[in-house]
Design an enzyme around this catalytic site. Structure first.
Site, PDB file in Angstrom:
ATOM      1  N   TYR A  78      60.213   3.706 -35.025  1.00 59.06           N
ATOM      2  CA  TYR A  78      60.459   4.375 -36.303  1.00 59.06           C
ATOM      3  C   TYR A  78      61.178   5.722 -36.289  1.00 59.06           C
ATOM      4  CZ  TYR A  78      56.264   7.135 -35.219  1.00 59.06           C
ATOM      5  OH  TYR A  78      55.364   7.965 -34.627  1.00 59.06           O
ATOM      6  N   ASP A 128      54.287   0.812 -38.860  1.00 57.88           N
ATOM      7  CA  ASP A 128      55.295   1.747 -38.341  1.00 57.88           C
ATOM      8  C   ASP A 128      56.671   1.094 -38.247  1.00 57.88           C
ATOM      9  OD1 ASP A 128      53.471   3.808 -37.976  1.00 57.88           O
ATOM     10  OD2 ASP A 128      53.143   3.382 -35.851  1.00 57.88           O
ATOM     11  N   HIS A 172      46.841  -0.169 -41.082  1.00 60.74           N
ATOM     12  CA  HIS A 172      47.925   0.481 -40.352  1.00 60.74           C
ATOM     13  C   HIS A 172      48.551  -0.485 -39.341  1.00 60.74           C
ATOM     14  CE1 HIS A 172      50.285   3.935 -39.357  1.00 60.74           C
ATOM     15  NE2 HIS A 172      50.031   3.771 -38.066  1.00 60.74           N
ATOM     16  N   LYS A 173      47.710  -1.200 -38.633  1.00 64.07           N
ATOM     17  CA  LYS A 173      48.167  -2.238 -37.706  1.00 64.07           C
ATOM     18  C   LYS A 173      47.087  -3.320 -37.662  1.00 64.07           C
ATOM     19  CE  LYS A 173      50.280   1.083 -34.480  1.00 64.07           C
ATOM     20  NZ  LYS A 173      50.356   1.551 -33.074  1.00 64.07           N
ATOM     21  N   TYR A 176      44.153  -2.351 -35.737  1.00 60.27           N
ATOM     22  CA  TYR A 176      43.309  -1.310 -36.346  1.00 60.27           C
ATOM     23  C   TYR A 176      42.739  -1.827 -37.663  1.00 60.27           C
ATOM     24  CZ  TYR A 176      45.599   1.880 -33.013  1.00 60.27           C
ATOM     25  OH  TYR A 176      46.067   2.492 -31.870  1.00 60.27           O
ATOM     26  N   ASP A 183      50.071   8.215 -42.206  1.00 58.41           N
ATOM     27  CA  ASP A 183      51.372   7.902 -41.608  1.00 58.41           C
ATOM     28  C   ASP A 183      51.977   6.639 -42.238  1.00 58.41           C
ATOM     29  OD1 ASP A 183      49.367   9.079 -39.945  1.00 58.41           O
ATOM     30  OD2 ASP A 183      50.534   8.744 -38.142  1.00 58.41           O
ATOM     31  N   ARG A 257      50.908  16.740 -39.294  1.00 56.28           N
ATOM     32  CA  ARG A 257      51.967  15.739 -39.475  1.00 56.28           C
ATOM     33  C   ARG A 257      51.515  14.558 -40.327  1.00 56.28           C
ATOM     34  NH1 ARG A 257      54.493  15.099 -34.443  1.00 56.28           N
ATOM     35  NH2 ARG A 257      53.648  13.094 -33.841  1.00 56.28           N
ATOM     36  N   GLY A 260      52.277  15.570 -43.552  1.00 53.59           N
ATOM     37  CA  GLY A 260      53.734  15.622 -43.666  1.00 53.59           C
ATOM     38  C   GLY A 260      54.328  14.265 -43.984  1.00 53.59           C
ATOM     39  N   TRP A 261      53.838  13.239 -43.286  1.00 51.89           N
ATOM     40  CA  TRP A 261      54.302  11.870 -43.574  1.00 51.89           C
ATOM     41  C   TRP A 261      54.029  11.506 -45.033  1.00 51.89           C
ATOM     42  CZ3 TRP A 261      57.512  10.544 -40.155  1.00 51.89           C
ATOM     43  CH2 TRP A 261      57.266  10.523 -38.782  1.00 51.89           C
TER      44      TRP A 261
END
Length: 421
Positions: A78, A128, A172-173, A176, A183, A257, A260-261
């Site tokens: 990514y 991602d 997320h994945k 997970y 993110d 971060r 931030g994402w």
């Protein structure tokens, strides 16, 4: 004896003469190098604006776009897409063909003629891996190559099959389960919205836009700390992970971060969401509460933000580049688009100048570096990442991470639009 003495004399003369030749030759070589440098100029011209200076620096560091973020071999990942987003905008602004070629080479290298994406595995359902789809949306629009359309359809299939929490948030994945990470909103939602705008119609488009807004609504409901307005890095609906609070399911810290994402996800999704969509006003309200929260934890002197946002004075914490660049980008873009009042520009500007003053260094050849970037941080996995304060502040720090240089380029473009540097 005379023969031996003559040999010694010749040897001494040779050594001395060679030494003199080498000594006197050194300045000549040095001068040649200086002359060449003077003739060719800097690798990165210092009279350009920061956006181009950083992009050219990245192109110098990583001559092939697949190399961005220190990739050792071509891999579908990514971070490249963030820098290439900046390259797209700078190509539109300047018309410089080398910028377009840099973007185009990413698609050429990573997508086979039959539409197969190099190293991508759909069955992993890793959110991602949707982010670089933004590059292919751009290239398909420009080049209309069938291979890009096929690859985009594969990525859209991932969204259809992506596992979800019981209330409908994307995991997320696949590895997970029941976990929602901030993110993931950036990794998946701008691509989902952009794809929908380009390819979906009628009821299909309406459903997709509603689904995108729901993802943000769900995050606001489950990951927001009402006291500070900050959002936790992640939430485990099952509450089974060791990092998850047994009552709330939340991870223990506010990672810079991660927020931030989330901020970038909101301002970028609005580029594609229809003007009349009822969720639009809600998303803009989230941007305001987000900005209010990060302003409260912005360092008053430097204008920067810390790796762990709310613990600036704790041992080991540091002013971190990627989060700082992302926050600046989110706020200045939101001001430029009219999502935030002009008064927020002061905080974005303070952060931007803080990055340039404290985190940017320029090499003698003009190449620009962004320092103090957290290389990577996550939760769970092997070795296990527990989300503790100590975990975040001890992750590797490096310079010129694309997760920082990309947002810095994007933030610079926003400042340069109206010359509010």
């Amino acid at each position: 004896m005379k023969f031996i003495n003559d040999k010694i004399k010749i040897l001494v003369f040779t050594i001395l003469h060679t030494g003199i030749m080498q000594t006197s030759a050194q300045p000549a070589i040095h001068n040649k190098a200086e002359t060449a440098k003077a003739q060719s100029g800097n690798v990165v011209p210092i009279n350009l604006k920061w956006s181009e200076r950083m992009l050219l620096s990245e192109m110098h560091r990583f001559p092939e776009s697949w190399m961005l973020d220190f990739s050792k071999s071509p891999k579908w990942t990514y971070p490249s897409a963030i820098v290439l987003d900046g390259a797209e905008q700078l190509y539109a602004k300047t018309g410089k063909k080398e910028y377009y070629d840099y973007i185009s080479s990413f698609g050429d290298k990573l997508v086979s003629e039959d539409g197969t994406i190099l190293t991508y595995e759909l069955e992993k359902y890793n959110i991602d891996l949707l982010n670089s789809g933004n590059v292919l949306l751009y290239l398909y629009e420009k080049e209309k190559k069938e291979k890009y359309l096929k690859a985009l359809q594969t990525l859209r299939l991932q969204i259809t099959g992506q596992p979800r929490t019981n209330e409908g948030s994307f995991w997320h994945k696949k590895i997970y389960p029941y976990q929602v990470w901030l993110d993931g909103l950036y990794m998946g939602m701008p691509f989902y919205a952009h794809y929908t705008k380009d390819f979906s119609k009628g009821n299909d488009a309406a459903k997709a836009y509603d689904d995108i807004i729901f993802q943000f609504d769900s995050v606001q409901k489950n990951l927001l700390d009402k006291k500070t307005g900050l959002l936790y890095h992640a939430w485990d609906e099952s509450k089974k992970e060791a990092w998850a609070d047994k009552e709330s399911g939340l991870s223990p810290n506010f990672w810079g971060r991660a927020m931030g994402w989330y901020g970038m996800a909101m301002v970028d999704v609005l580029d594609y969401l229809p003007q009349n969509h009822p969720g639009r006003a809600r998303l803009i309200s989230y941007i305001k509460s987000f900005s209010d929260a990060i302003i409260k934890v912005q360092d008053k002197n430097s204008g920067l933000w810390y790796q762990v946002l709310d613990k600036p004075l704790e041992n080991g914490n540091y002013e971190e580049a990627t989060a700082s660049a992302m926050f600046v980008y989110t706020m200045i873009k939101a001001v430029n688009k009219g999502y935030l009042p002009q008064s927020y520009k002061v905080y974005a500007k303070k952060g931007y100048h803080g990055i340039i003053k404290n985190l940017i260094t320029v090499d003698e050849n003009g190449v620009v570096n962004l320092n103090k970037c957290c290389a990577v941080a996550g939760l769970g996995g092997k070795p296990y990442r527990d989300g503790s304060y100590e975990y975040y502040v001890n992750e590797k720090i490096r310079s010129n991470d694309a997760k920082g240089t990309g947002p810095f380029i994007l933030a610079s473009i926003e400042f340069e639009k109206k010359d509010h540097q």
